[in-house]
Design a protein around this motif. Sequence first.
Motif, PDB file in Angstrom:
ATOM      1  N   SER A   1     -31.988  31.852  -0.019  1.00 25.24           N
ATOM      2  CA  SER A   1     -32.311  32.210  -1.407  1.00 25.24           C
ATOM      3  C   SER A   1     -33.787  31.915  -1.633  1.00 25.24           C
TER       4      SER A   1
ATOM      5  N   GLN B   1     -36.744  31.171  -4.811  1.00 23.03           N
ATOM      6  CA  GLN B   1     -36.927  30.858  -6.218  1.00 23.03           C
ATOM      7  C   GLN B   1     -37.179  32.165  -6.969  1.00 23.03           C
ATOM      8  N   CYS B   2     -36.610  32.299  -8.172  1.00 27.27           N
ATOM      9  CA  CYS B   2     -36.776  33.552  -8.916  1.00 27.27           C
ATOM     10  C   CYS B   2     -38.270  33.827  -9.151  1.00 27.27           C
TER      11      CYS B   2
ATOM     12  N   CYS C   1     -33.136  34.282 -18.089  1.00 26.65           N
ATOM     13  CA  CYS C   1     -33.814  35.237 -17.197  1.00 26.65           C
ATOM     14  C   CYS C   1     -32.798  36.260 -16.702  1.00 26.65           C
TER      15      CYS C   1
ATOM     16  N   CYS D   1     -32.600  36.605 -12.408  1.00 28.63           N
ATOM     17  CA  CYS D   1     -31.781  35.644 -11.623  1.00 28.63           C
ATOM     18  C   CYS D   1     -30.551  35.216 -12.400  1.00 28.63           C
ATOM     19  N   ARG D   2     -30.296  35.832 -13.527  1.00 31.40           N
ATOM     20  CA  ARG D   2     -29.186  35.460 -14.419  1.00 31.40           C
ATOM     21  C   ARG D   2     -29.229  33.965 -14.709  1.00 31.40           C
TER      22      ARG D   2
ATOM     23  N   GLN E   1     -30.125  31.554 -12.990  1.00 33.06           N
ATOM     24  CA  GLN E   1     -29.739  30.637 -11.912  1.00 33.06           C
ATOM     25  C   GLN E   1     -30.973  29.938 -11.339  1.00 33.06           C
TER      26      GLN E   1
ATOM     27  N   TRP F   1     -32.509  30.855  -8.806  1.00 37.86           N
ATOM     28  CA  TRP F   1     -32.581  31.275  -7.412  1.00 37.86           C
ATOM     29  C   TRP F   1     -32.024  32.681  -7.255  1.00 37.86           C
ATOM     30  N   ILE F   2     -32.530  33.390  -6.257  1.00 41.54           N
ATOM     31  CA  ILE F   2     -32.029  34.741  -5.967  1.00 41.54           C
ATOM     32  C   ILE F   2     -31.602  34.774  -4.505  1.00 41.54           C
ATOM     33  N   GLU F   3     -30.357  35.206  -4.256  1.00 42.14           N
ATOM     34  CA  GLU F   3     -29.896  35.319  -2.859  1.00 42.14           C
ATOM     35  C   GLU F   3     -30.621  36.467  -2.182  1.00 42.14           C
TER      36      GLU F   3
ATOM     37  N   VAL G   1     -34.143  43.298  -7.004  1.00 40.42           N
ATOM     38  CA  VAL G   1     -34.790  42.015  -7.303  1.00 40.42           C
ATOM     39  C   VAL G   1     -36.252  42.245  -7.691  1.00 40.42           C
TER      40      VAL G   1
END
Length: 375
Positions: A285, A287-288, A303, A306-307, A309, A311-313, A350
């Motif tokens: 992942s 960081q957004c 946000c 990244c909803r 979170q 973090w983005i997978e 993304v």
Amino acid sequence: MSAPNKAYDPVEAATLSAGELQRMQADALAAIAAAANLDELKTARLAHAGDRAPLTLANAEIGALPPAARADAGKRVGAARAAVRAALVQRQADLEAERDRRVLVDEAVDVTLPWDRPMSLDGARHPVTTVGERLADVFVSMGYEIAEGPEVEAEWYNFDALNFPPDHPAREMQDTIFVAGPEPGERSGKVLRTHTSPVQIRAMLTRPLPLYVVSPGKCYRSDALDATHSPVFHQIECLAVDEGLTMADLRGAINAFVEAMFGEGLQTRLRPDFFPFTEPSADVSMQCHVCRGASAKPGGEPCRVCRSQGWIELAGCGMVNPRVLVACGIDPDRYSGFAFGLGIERSVMVRHGVADIRDTLEGDVRFSRAFGMEA
Ligand code: FA5
């Protein structure tokens, strides 16, 4: 076309004169000659050689003539009908030739015209193309070579050589579209490749070591279409095999890639995962890149990307499983490798904040114009 035929009168037919037959023949030949196309010729054929045509009816009446008149009438009617048939055949051939000539002229392509005419302002490059190229460029600038493989792939490359046992649930996990069973003498059947990882096998079997390759391409899974899944999508995958490679090298390659693609200073995170062809395996992942993690902190602004979170997978990764190296004839005591792979549509989503993968599939040029042309 000629004027309509005079109505047939059987009484008059009984006294069929040479003049009368000549008139019927002349009418028929005039109508045939006047037919300007194949449809008009069909109409003339019906009127002058069809079941109700004057010469056809005259022919039918020959049997009713006095015996002495039959032979003579038969000859004259037969000659007139033969002349009409010959005229029809000739006109049909002429009109067909004329039609073919016209098609050749109308549909001709002038291959001598210049090709570099200005690009149509109505079109735009698709963001899956531009982002895919950008991803590949990043790897190429890091010294990787492009490697490609077939989309209809042997099961052996897609699964067996990648350490998926025959009954391993992972084969189902990747929702495979099977194309054909094994051919006589072949080890495995054919599938639509479910990932770009079989290109790793092809590269390890055919290229000299050390090996640094990047493989972009189309993949297929029987996933139902929804906001984040498509049955046809693109992946890009990177593979390195060299002496002394470790997880630290994998991490370094991932960080360099994230920086080139999404900007400087973004943290990456590896968490344990499972892929049969890598050991250990991890899920990457980052960081957004929009909120930089702030949305996940108490009181942070929500946000969308990244909803919240933080973090983005991004990708799956790991060290190449020694069993895979052995399957490709590489000595695992001397060489080690790392690999990571990610979805291009998901990267477009993304990078550009696209909420629904279906927007990347519909071919709406407004979508491409918004995202596709930029570098
Ligand atoms: C793989 O396919 C592994 N081959 C990746 C890999 C390569 C792991 C090298 C280790 C080493 P996975 O099934 O998670 O892994 O798919 C990878 C990415 O493909 C996903 O993160 C996602 O971005 C994309 N993807 C998978 N299925 C779909 C789908 N149906 N629609 C769109 N993207 C998809």
